[in-house]
Write an enzyme that holds these catalytic residues in place. Structure first.
Site, PDB file in Angstrom:
ATOM      1  N   GLU A  90       0.799  -1.101  -0.047  1.00  0.00           N
ATOM      2  CA  GLU A  90      -0.054  -0.027  -0.023  1.00  0.00           C
ATOM      3  C   GLU A  90       1.068   1.223   0.128  1.00  0.00           C
ATOM      4  O   GLU A  90       1.962   1.233   0.854  1.00  0.00           O
ATOM      5  CB  GLU A  90      -0.881  -0.108   1.396  1.00  0.00           C
ATOM      6  CG  GLU A  90      -1.499   1.426   1.460  1.00  0.00           C
ATOM      7  CD  GLU A  90      -1.685   1.536   3.149  1.00  0.00           C
ATOM      8  OE1 GLU A  90      -2.071   2.679   3.455  1.00  0.00           O
ATOM      9  OE2 GLU A  90      -1.959   0.579   3.605  1.00  0.00           O
ATOM     10  N   LYS A  92      -9.900  -2.516   8.497  1.00  0.00           N
ATOM     11  CA  LYS A  92      -8.859  -2.012   9.070  1.00  0.00           C
ATOM     12  C   LYS A  92      -9.193  -1.402  10.326  1.00  0.00           C
ATOM     13  O   LYS A  92      -9.768  -0.130  10.334  1.00  0.00           O
ATOM     14  CB  LYS A  92      -8.136  -1.020   8.103  1.00  0.00           C
ATOM     15  CG  LYS A  92      -7.046  -0.041   8.803  1.00  0.00           C
ATOM     16  CD  LYS A  92      -6.446   0.791   7.591  1.00  0.00           C
ATOM     17  CE  LYS A  92      -5.652   2.006   8.276  1.00  0.00           C
ATOM     18  NZ  LYS A  92      -5.183   2.939   7.189  1.00  0.00           N
TER      19      LYS A  92
END
Length: 206
Positions: free
Chosen positions: A38, A127
């Site tokens: 990411e 998340k």
């Protein structure tokens, strides 16, 4: 549309990554066992980094953006070849757009309200952010109400030493930032840090 979960649910958060080092960093992380990369969009050069890493065609590896706050961010990452959405918040429109495009969606949530909104919009994993604030008790409470099997990934302050406690509380993966990658880290240092995280995870998942 079938979306595959990362085989190793550890997301490398590469905040501040420079385009000139993107390929080497991605290769080192892949070699160590990471399968989700990411690049947060709130630093210059993020889309260029994503495009460079995508071109490596690392087998079984999700590459995408972080700090993806809106639909425009989703479209930009998708056009760069990214197929992973990570965000610090729950924006149902962005999640829905990413899911419709076939991207793997791991938005940030801190409450059950956000968790269910994210799942309703098409999130594949949640998340848990900021993990330090939510704590093990918060994770356990969240798991008691979300659908069984929902992947929960603490993010924020995660180290190899803190991973066992989180897994005991129910975590099924992690997002890992400053303890893994910081601007200026050498490839050798990065490889050592990455191996420590992957080895710890494999020991916990065994």
């Amino acid at each position: 549309m079938t979306i595959s979960h990362p085989t190793t649910p550890l997301v490398a958060i590469l905040r501040g990554l420079q385009p000139t080092e993107a390929v080497a960093v991605a290769q080192a992380l892949f070699d160590a066992g990471f399968r989700a990369l990411e690049v947060p969009l709130n630093r210059p050069g993020a889309l260029e980094c994503i495009a460079s890493m995508v071109k490596l065609n690392l087998p079984g590896t999700l590459v995408g953006g972080g700090t993806m706050l809106n639909v425009d961010h989703v479209d930009a990452v998708y056009e760069a070849g990214g197929r992973l959405l990570v965000s610090p918040n729950c924006n149902p429109a962005a999640i829905r757009r990413a899911a419709d495009l076939g991207m793997y969606c791991a938005p940030g949530v801190a409450t059950p309200t956000e968790a269910f909104a994210a799942l309703d919009a098409g999130a594949h994993a949640l998340k848990l952010f900021p993990a330090e604030m939510i704590g093990h008790g918060g994770l356990k409470a969240m798991l008691s109400v979300v659908p069984a099997g929902t992947p929960m990934w603490p993010v924020g302050g995660v180290t190899p030493e803190t991973m066992p406690g989180w897994v005991k509380a129910g975590a099924t993966g992690f997002g890992i930032g400053g303890a893994l990658y910081t601007p200026g880290v050498t490839i050798e240092q990065l490889s050592e840090r990455a191996a420590a995280f992957v080895n710890t995870w494999r020991g916990l998942a065994a």
